[in-house]
Design a protein around this motif. Structure first.
Motif, PDB file in Angstrom:
ATOM      1  N   GLN A 214       0.838  -1.187   0.000  1.00  0.00           N
ATOM      2  CA  GLN A 214       0.000   0.000   0.000  1.00  0.00           C
ATOM      3  C   GLN A 214       0.882   1.249   0.000  1.00  0.00           C
TER       4      GLN A 214
ATOM      5  N   THR B   3      -7.074   5.764   1.600  1.00  0.00           N
ATOM      6  CA  THR B   3      -8.276   6.033   2.410  1.00  0.00           C
ATOM      7  C   THR B   3      -8.600   7.522   2.473  1.00  0.00           C
TER       8      THR B   3
ATOM      9  N   PHE C 134      -7.184   9.422   4.658  1.00  0.00           N
ATOM     10  CA  PHE C 134      -7.055   9.807   6.069  1.00  0.00           C
ATOM     11  C   PHE C 134      -5.639   9.733   6.602  1.00  0.00           C
TER      12      PHE C 134
ATOM     13  N   VAL D  65       1.220  10.540   8.709  1.00  0.00           N
ATOM     14  CA  VAL D  65       1.661   9.487   9.641  1.00  0.00           C
ATOM     15  C   VAL D  65       2.017   8.211   8.875  1.00  0.00           C
ATOM     16  N   HIS D  66       2.355   7.171   9.617  1.00  0.00           N
ATOM     17  CA  HIS D  66       2.738   5.887   9.020  1.00  0.00           C
ATOM     18  C   HIS D  66       3.764   6.096   7.905  1.00  0.00           C
TER      19      HIS D  66
ATOM     20  N   ARG E 189       3.540   0.114   2.627  1.00  0.00           N
ATOM     21  CA  ARG E 189       3.010  -0.419   3.869  1.00  0.00           C
ATOM     22  C   ARG E 189       2.394  -1.807   3.654  1.00  0.00           C
TER      23      ARG E 189
ATOM     24  N   LYS F  77       1.229  -3.427  11.371  1.00  0.00           N
ATOM     25  CA  LYS F  77       1.444  -2.692  10.134  1.00  0.00           C
ATOM     26  C   LYS F  77       2.919  -2.351   9.986  1.00  0.00           C
TER      27      LYS F  77
ATOM     28  N   ILE G  23       0.063   0.501  19.743  1.00  0.00           N
ATOM     29  CA  ILE G  23       1.468   0.270  20.068  1.00  0.00           C
ATOM     30  C   ILE G  23       2.342   0.803  18.942  1.00  0.00           C
ATOM     31  N   MET G  24       3.430   1.419  19.318  1.00  0.00           N
ATOM     32  CA  MET G  24       4.359   1.992  18.347  1.00  0.00           C
ATOM     33  C   MET G  24       5.709   1.327  18.577  1.00  0.00           C
TER      34      MET G  24
ATOM     35  N   CYS H 286      -3.475   8.055  18.177  1.00  0.00           N
ATOM     36  CA  CYS H 286      -3.762   6.994  17.201  1.00  0.00           C
ATOM     37  C   CYS H 286      -5.268   6.844  17.005  1.00  0.00           C
TER      38      CYS H 286
ATOM     39  N   CYS I 123      -7.483   9.480  14.993  1.00  0.00           N
ATOM     40  CA  CYS I 123      -7.539   9.356  13.537  1.00  0.00           C
ATOM     41  C   CYS I 123      -8.271   8.076  13.129  1.00  0.00           C
ATOM     42  N   HIS I 124      -8.019   6.984  13.826  1.00  0.00           N
ATOM     43  CA  HIS I 124      -8.668   5.712  13.472  1.00  0.00           C
ATOM     44  C   HIS I 124     -10.189   5.767  13.662  1.00  0.00           C
TER      45      HIS I 124
ATOM     46  N   THR J 107     -10.582   0.005  12.036  1.00  0.00           N
ATOM     47  CA  THR J 107      -9.520  -0.429  11.128  1.00  0.00           C
ATOM     48  C   THR J 107      -9.894  -0.024   9.698  1.00  0.00           C
ATOM     49  N   PHE J 108      -8.940   0.525   9.002  1.00  0.00           N
ATOM     50  CA  PHE J 108      -9.155   0.970   7.623  1.00  0.00           C
ATOM     51  C   PHE J 108      -9.008  -0.183   6.631  1.00  0.00           C
ATOM     52  N   SER J 109      -7.990  -1.017   6.854  1.00  0.00           N
ATOM     53  CA  SER J 109      -7.581  -1.989   5.840  1.00  0.00           C
ATOM     54  C   SER J 109      -8.355  -3.292   5.996  1.00  0.00           C
TER      55      SER J 109
HETATM   56  C1  HEC Z   1      -3.700  10.765  10.792  1.00  0.00           C
HETATM   57  C2  HEC Z   1      -4.333   9.475  10.817  1.00  0.00           C
HETATM   58  C3  HEC Z   1      -3.689   8.282  11.515  1.00  0.00           C
HETATM   59  C4  HEC Z   1      -3.032   8.253  12.719  1.00  0.00           C
HETATM   60  C5  HEC Z   1      -2.744   9.395  13.669  1.00  0.00           C
HETATM   61  C6  HEC Z   1      -2.670   6.850  12.955  1.00  0.00           C
HETATM   62  N1  HEC Z   1      -3.097   6.072  11.916  1.00  0.00           N
HETATM   63 FE1  HEC Z   1      -2.924   4.054  11.787  1.00  0.00          FE
HETATM   64  N2  HEC Z   1      -3.727   4.112   9.902  1.00  0.00           N
HETATM   65  C7  HEC Z   1      -4.182   5.245   9.252  1.00  0.00           C
HETATM   66  C8  HEC Z   1      -4.638   4.886   7.924  1.00  0.00           C
HETATM   67  C9  HEC Z   1      -5.231   5.834   6.883  1.00  0.00           C
HETATM   68  C10 HEC Z   1      -4.445   3.497   7.793  1.00  0.00           C
HETATM   69  C11 HEC Z   1      -4.800   2.643   6.568  1.00  0.00           C
HETATM   70  C12 HEC Z   1      -3.611   2.033   5.925  1.00  0.00           C
HETATM   71  C13 HEC Z   1      -2.777   2.973   5.093  1.00  0.00           C
HETATM   72  O1  HEC Z   1      -3.285   3.842   4.364  1.00  0.00           O
HETATM   73  O2  HEC Z   1      -1.565   2.799   5.161  1.00  0.00           O
HETATM   74  C14 HEC Z   1      -3.887   3.043   9.082  1.00  0.00           C
HETATM   75  C15 HEC Z   1      -3.594   1.731   9.368  1.00  0.00           C
HETATM   76  C16 HEC Z   1      -3.157   1.256  10.582  1.00  0.00           C
HETATM   77  C17 HEC Z   1      -3.017  -0.139  10.932  1.00  0.00           C
HETATM   78  C18 HEC Z   1      -3.461  -1.302  10.087  1.00  0.00           C
HETATM   79  C19 HEC Z   1      -4.962  -1.556  10.338  1.00  0.00           C
HETATM   80  C20 HEC Z   1      -5.853  -0.501   9.693  1.00  0.00           C
HETATM   81  O3  HEC Z   1      -6.516   0.272  10.420  1.00  0.00           O
HETATM   82  O4  HEC Z   1      -5.840  -0.400   8.454  1.00  0.00           O
HETATM   83  C21 HEC Z   1      -2.513  -0.184  12.195  1.00  0.00           C
HETATM   84  C22 HEC Z   1      -2.175  -1.433  13.006  1.00  0.00           C
HETATM   85  C23 HEC Z   1      -2.333   1.175  12.641  1.00  0.00           C
HETATM   86  N3  HEC Z   1      -2.748   2.040  11.630  1.00  0.00           N
HETATM   87  C24 HEC Z   1      -1.821   1.538  13.877  1.00  0.00           C
HETATM   88  C25 HEC Z   1      -1.687   2.862  14.301  1.00  0.00           C
HETATM   89  C26 HEC Z   1      -1.052   3.249  15.540  1.00  0.00           C
HETATM   90  C27 HEC Z   1      -0.496   2.296  16.596  1.00  0.00           C
HETATM   91  C28 HEC Z   1      -1.067   4.618  15.582  1.00  0.00           C
HETATM   92  C29 HEC Z   1      -0.481   5.541  16.622  1.00  0.00           C
HETATM   93  C30 HEC Z   1       0.934   5.376  16.885  1.00  0.00           C
HETATM   94  C31 HEC Z   1      -1.739   5.077  14.369  1.00  0.00           C
HETATM   95  N4  HEC Z   1      -2.093   3.981  13.614  1.00  0.00           N
HETATM   96  C32 HEC Z   1      -1.982   6.408  14.070  1.00  0.00           C
HETATM   97  C33 HEC Z   1      -4.227   6.505   9.771  1.00  0.00           C
HETATM   98  C34 HEC Z   1      -3.705   6.903  10.996  1.00  0.00           C
END
Ligand code: HEC
Length: 173
Positions: A46, A51, A53, A57-58, A65, A93, A130-131, A149, A152-153, A162-164
């Motif tokens: 990915q 998405t 969103f 981050v990430h 990803r 992830k 968890i980070m 985290c 945004c989720h 969960t997005f994915s």
């Molecule tokens: C600003 C928005 C945002 C923040 C803040 C964020 N995420 Fe996400 N996260 C996403 C998006 C959008 C995806 C979908 C996958 C992609 O696009 O890579 C995702 C995917 C994930 C996934 C895979 C499952 C899923 O939801 O698709 C994990 C696990 C995850 N994030 C963990 C975390 C953790 C732990 C934190 C905090 C340290 C965090 N994320 C902070 C936006 C965010």
């Protein structure tokens, strides 16, 4: 022998006492150290912001990803079972800085979600965030990491935060 077992049982009591006062702590890194053998949620690596969103981050838009789900989470992620994910679900992830880092299999950044027992963290719908692969930086409830985290989720609330999911990828086809 007696003098050895007594302190041990005290230690066990103290430890289980600890566990019951802080139930919002999921398993240690052993629980996900074989994640690369799990089912993958995403059909292909990915990148970009599918998405809408992702923000920055990430590892951002250029990152590659990969998302892995353990056997408890897999039936829900694939759509065979309804949301929410059951207790014990783990989603890992991997974020590689870019395509080259992905191809070279450089060590990715890991972000992880763990579903805790019901009622452990109402603010995050029982997800622990968890980070890092070692699991030392983790948050539930109203902690800073959890709020960051989960905030945004929340955009993915309909699919248990969960997005994915299989449904998401099938819509994109
Ligand atoms: C600003 C928005 C945002 C923040 C803040 C964020 N995420 Fe996400 N996260 C996403 C998006 C959008 C995806 C979908 C996958 C992609 O696009 O890579 C995702 C995917 C994930 C996934 C895979 C499952 C899923 O939801 O698709 C994990 C696990 C995850 N994030 C963990 C975390 C953790 C732990 C934190 C905090 C340290 C965090 N994320 C902070 C936006 C965010």
């Amino acid at each position: 022998m007696k003098s050895l077992t007594a302190p041990l049982s005290i230690m066990i009591l103290t430890f289980s006492g600890c566990m019951s006062t802080s139930p919002s702590q999921g398993p240690t890194a052993d629980a996900w150290n074989n994640y690369s053998t799990w089912d993958k949620a995403n059909p292909s690596p990915q990148t970009g912001d599918p998405t809408g969103f992702l923000g920055n981050v990430h590892q951002g838009l250029l990152a590659y990803r990969e998302i892995y789900v353990n056997s408890t989470a897999a039936p829900v992620n694939s759509g065979a079972r309804p949301f929410p994910y059951p207790e014990g679900s783990i989603i890992v992830k991997e974020s590689y800085a870019n395509q080259a880092a992905h191809s070279a299999k450089e060590t990715p950044e890991l972000t992880i979600m763990v579903k805790l027992p019901a009622g452990s963290s109402p603010e995050t719908f029982d997800w622990e965030y968890i980070m890092g692969a070692d699991g030392m930086n983790r948050g539930t409830g109203t902690s800073g990491l959890a709020s960051f985290c989960h905030g945004c989720h929340t955009a993915a609330a309909l699919t248990d935060f969960t997005f994915s999911t299989a449904a998401f990828y099938s819509q994109r086809r």
